[in-house]
Design an enzyme around this catalytic site. Structure first.
Site, PDB file in Angstrom:
ATOM      1  N   GLU A  60       0.811  -1.225   0.000  1.00  0.00           N
ATOM      2  CA  GLU A  60       0.000   0.000   0.000  1.00  0.00           C
ATOM      3  C   GLU A  60       0.840   1.268   0.000  1.00  0.00           C
ATOM      4  O   GLU A  60       0.569   2.217  -0.739  1.00  0.00           O
ATOM      5  CB  GLU A  60      -0.977   0.014   1.189  1.00  0.00           C
ATOM      6  N   HIS A 129     -10.383  -5.006  10.041  1.00  0.00           N
ATOM      7  CA  HIS A 129     -11.047  -4.687   8.769  1.00  0.00           C
ATOM      8  C   HIS A 129     -12.294  -3.839   8.980  1.00  0.00           C
ATOM      9  O   HIS A 129     -13.121  -3.731   8.083  1.00  0.00           O
ATOM     10  CB  HIS A 129     -11.446  -5.964   8.015  1.00  0.00           C
TER      11      HIS A 129
END
Lengths: 326, 330
Positions: A60, A129
């Site tokens: 990322e 998450h």
């Protein structure tokens, strides 16, 4: 106006902008061959090819930095970060490179990247998450933060963000990609600053953004039907900069405010809105503003615990009734 | 390099040395604030690579030891010094400082102060150049210690997978801030770490500008011809501490003496003297002229320039009046 789903609106915006400008590209994990985790890039790989629809490694910070570097010389990258929880890994590049480069170069460089990412609690995804990160992004000078609550906003904001010369973070929600709504047929650019009245009312303002706008609308219906309380719902579609004028206008009209956010209360949207109310229109208030927010815990896996951690329309109703002494 | 090139290179490296030494003095006089990371000892690295590249055409990005890289791209040394003085005439209008010199007109894409931050930015610039069909390349200069960041590995991987025109130049000065490389890094030879990404990587003497130039020429030609990324490791040494706040107490005097015998400027000077291209008097005259230029032009400009107005504190945070911020139907 066509009725389409939120993900379709995002897909259409990207498709149109990629057709118009060969320097628009999309990148992220599984956005290409797989068509996107939330289908927002469906069909783009076949249409535009691997050079412009880029399946990235799971890096990322690396691919976000790469997109930022490309944007320095005129490329218009749209990055999809699969979950906002993973955006923590890219914070260095977002915060230190994209948001600061215009300032520290004395205006010579800019990073016109768009970073799309869903934040929020979906269905039992667990602590790593399910986080909401908008409170972090909205505190960064040099970064625009918007959060569409409808397919129309999703379409129009993404179009405007791609063309805007500033870095824009678009906070989406995993539970909203299949939401349906009307989207204008031609090129439509939604403002990247401001707020809008989603439901006019007289008695109290409910401030929401993204998914909590819908909780506010649900609560407003219930309060109107069962308690005769006429709520105004204000959609704070821009979190940075927050719409001071819009907040002031609504509170000056209703004299009461409840702020609903899916995130935990500390250092959040609610605290910022209350600070703005204090600064702009404190003497208009008939009651102390209230926050409806998540409990301050990592989001649990168990479905009952998860539900208890996150606010709902019911919690907004309770807050309003408490404010009115009912 | 022709004899005339070598004389120019000698002058430019001596200028780089004197410029940085003058920054040191200005820092001691408190004319320059913040952090200051100086380049003496490493001059042949930026010089040799940029001799092989196309300054002002190729895109260069680096870390916080950035003054000389900017000047090598074509930045006006007066604007660089004015930036260190925090003046409105500085290369970043006094908003950046020593670690954030930018000169986008000359394709110097900036100095960045997070170690390893420029790795992916350089790959991104390369991606943009590839999309635009440009024959320019992206060149990223960073120190050895940056290779212990994740961005090093993430960027090498992406650069290879997407065959990007980027040259990574590692100026291996053997220290990461104050920690010697063998105490922080499992593999001391940095080029060896690159083999995991199937990218050509070589290590050469970073003190001999002619060696750097030859190696960089091969590297630049490789990248420009569309063959993908390349990694060039230059073995070098910085004479001063990591920054001005560094007492430099962690290095052995023997080590410092050994490297001072391999000074890049003295080595080239002696070679040119031996070849009869210049005399020691020529060199001294060159030095005197440089010192005069720095004092009478560069320092004078920085001293006399105005500071930024506090009324413009919030300028440059976001774009001015961007039409898309207001939205609408078009």
């Amino acid at each position: 106006m066509a009725v389409m789903m939120y993900w379709e609106a995002l897909q259409r915006a990207q498709d149109e902008e990629m057709t118009r400008d060969p320097l628009v590209l999309v990148m992220g994990e599984d956005v290409g061959v797989a068509g996107g985790t939330y289908k927002a890039t469906k069909g783009l790989y076949d249409k535009y090819g691997a050079e412009r629809v880029i399946d990235t490694p799971i890096s990322e910070n690396g691919f976000t930095g790469l997109a930022i570097g490309a944007s320095f010389i005129g490329v218009r990258p749209v990055i999809e970060i699969m979950s906002v929880n993973f955006a923590w890994l890219a914070m260095d590049q977002i915060f230190n490179s994209a948001a600061k480069v215009r300032y520290m170069s004395g205006g010579q460089l800019t990073a016109p990247v768009v970073i799309r990412s869903p934040g929020g609690t979906a269905h039992q995804l667990g602590a790593q998450h399910s986080a909401r990160m908008e409170k972090v992004f909205m505190g960064i000078a040099g970064l625009r933060v918007v959060t569409p609550s409808t397919p129309k906003q999703a379409y129009g904001m993404l179009k405007a963000a791609i063309r805007c010369n500033d870095p824009v973070f678009i906070n989406e929600h995993e539970l909203m990609y299949n939401m349906k709504g009307e989207v204008p047929d031609g090129d439509y650019f939604h403002p990247l600053e401001g707020s809008e009245v989603a439901r006019p009312g007289r008695d109290v303002t409910l401030f929401g953004y993204n998914i909590s706008v819908h909780w506010c609308l649900e609560a407003a219906e219930f309060l109107a039907t069962h308690h005769g309380i006429d709520c105004e719902v204000v959609d704070l579609f821009t979190l940075s900069p927050l719409d001071r004028a819009g907040i002031k206008a609504s509170v000056s009209k209703t004299h009461r405010a409840v702020i609903a956010e899916e995130a935990e209360a500390p250092v959040g949207v609610g605290s910022e809105v209350i600070a703005i109310i204090n600064e702009e229109c404190f003497f208009e208030l008939d009651a102390a503003p209230l926050r409806v927010s998540a409990r301050n815990v990592p989001i649990p896996y168990n479905h009952k615990l998860e539900k208890a951690a996150i606010p709902s329309a019911k919690d907004i109703v309770h807050a309003v009734l408490k404010m009115f002494g009912k | 390099m022709t004899p005339a090139d070598k004389k120019r290179v000698l002058r430019e490296m001596l200028f780089a040395r004197r410029f940085e030494e003058r920054c040191y003095e200005a820092y001691v006089e408190r004319k320059i604030g913040g952090f200051l990371h100086l380049y003496p000892g490493q001059e042949a690295c930026a010089q040799g690579v940029m001799e092989a590249a196309r300054p002002g055409h190729d895109y260069v990005i680096t870390g916080y030891r950035d003054h000389i890289h900017a000047i090598k791209c074509g930045a006006d040394p007066k604007a660089v010094m004015a930036e260190l003085y925090g003046k409105e005439t500085g290369s970043s209008k006094g908003r950046g400082g020593s670690m954030h010199i930018f000169d986008v007109e000359h394709h110097f894409m900036g100095g960045y102060a997070l170690v390893g931050g420029p790795f992916p930015l350089a790959a991104g610039i390369a991606k943009g150049l590839k999309m635009k069909g440009s024959d320019a390349i992206s060149i990223c200069f960073l120190g050895d210690a940056a290779n212990n960041q994740g961005t090093f590995h993430e960027s090498l991987n992406m650069a290879k997978v997407w065959n990007l025109p980027v040259l990574y130049v590692c100026e291996n000065n053997l220290y990461g801030i104050g920690t010697r490389i063998d105490r922080s890094t499992a593999v001391v030879d940095q080029y060896k770490r690159v083999c995991g990404y199937d990218i050509p990587a070589v290590q050469v003497d970073g003190q001999d500008v002619e060696v750097v130039y030859q190696a960089a020429k091969t590297a630049v030609d490789h990248v420009r011809s569309g063959k993908g990324p390349y990694f060039l490791e230059l073995m070098t040494y910085r004479y001063r501490g990591h920054s001005m706040s560094d007492s430099n107490a962690y290095r052995a005097k023997d080590e410092e003496r050994m490297w001072s015998k391999r000074d890049p400027i003295i080595m080239l000077r002696d070679r040119l003297v031996d070849a009869g291209e210049i005399s020691l008097d020529d060199y001294k005259a060159m030095d005197t002229e440089i010192l005069h230029q720095i004092e009478s032009e560069i320092i004078k400009f920085a001293e006399e320039s105005p500071e930024p107005s506090v009324n413009e504190l919030e300028k440059y945070v976001l774009a001015d009046n961007d039409p898309y911020v207001r939205g609408g139907v078009r």
